[in-house]
Write a protein that holds these residues in place. Structure first.
Motif, PDB file in Angstrom:
ATOM      1  N   MET A   1      64.087 -16.486  63.126  1.00 39.58           N
ATOM      2  CA  MET A   1      63.437 -16.327  64.405  1.00 39.58           C
ATOM      3  C   MET A   1      64.268 -17.089  65.437  1.00 39.58           C
ATOM      4  SD  MET A   1      59.487 -17.127  65.419  1.00 39.58           S
ATOM      5  CE  MET A   1      59.509 -18.707  64.624  1.00 39.58           C
ATOM      6  N   ALA A   7      56.637 -15.132  66.596  1.00 40.26           N
ATOM      7  CA  ALA A   7      56.538 -15.140  65.141  1.00 40.26           C
ATOM      8  C   ALA A   7      56.269 -13.714  64.676  1.00 40.26           C
ATOM      9  CB  ALA A   7      55.406 -16.075  64.703  1.00 40.26           C
ATOM     10  N   ALA A  78      56.822 -19.049  69.876  1.00 40.37           N
ATOM     11  CA  ALA A  78      56.487 -18.266  68.686  1.00 40.37           C
ATOM     12  C   ALA A  78      55.077 -17.688  68.727  1.00 40.37           C
ATOM     13  CB  ALA A  78      56.646 -19.123  67.429  1.00 40.37           C
TER      14      ALA A  78
END
Length: 146
Positions: A1, A7, A78
């Motif tokens: 990532m 995420a 995220a």
């Protein structure tokens, strides 16, 4: 990532959100929301807690907005995203932002909406009150789970 990427679970939920906006089908919305979600309205000064109330609000707004379109996505980490949109309500053009926070499982845990200009916000408030006002008040009074 990468540094400014959602995420994976949050990205899947965001993809599901776009499917819901296109379909308006509540069955597409339900799995995206945490039971503890909090909705923040541009016209109500207190947060609206719980999945039932959030589903009611989001289900109504996708029916009220006309010519709805997302323009840009801003990833703030995220688990945080902002979606810039435009739409029409009644005779008013509006611009807005959806600020969405996701939990560790990727479900929406916070959903805040910002809308301008004021005249469009007034028209949105009137349309939402006419469509879901009594039902939303009932859910809030019943203490929908937060």
């Amino acid at each position: 990532m990468t540094a400014n990427a959602l995420a994976d679970q949050a990205q899947r939920t965001l993809d599901g959100w776009h499917r819901f906006v296109a379909s308006g089908d509540q069955a597409d919305l339900a799995p995206l929301l945490s039971e503890r979600i909090v909705f923040r309205s541009p016209v109500v000064h207190t947060p609206i807690p719980g999945k039932p109330a959030t589903m009611l609000v989001l289900g109504a707004v996708v029916q009220i907005f006309q010519d709805f379109q997302y323009h840009r996505t801003f990833v703030a980490g995220a688990h945080d995203v902002a979606l810039e949109f435009s739409a029409k309500v009644d005779r008013f053009d509006l611009k807005g932002l959806d600020l969405i926070r996701f939990d560790a499982d990727g479900r929406m845990i916070e959903f805040e909406v910002l809308v301008r200009p004021f005249k469009a916000l007034e028209a949105l408030n009137a349309a939402m009150t006419a469509r879901i006002g009594p039902e939303l008040a009932r859910l809030k009074q019943a203490g929908a789970p937060a």
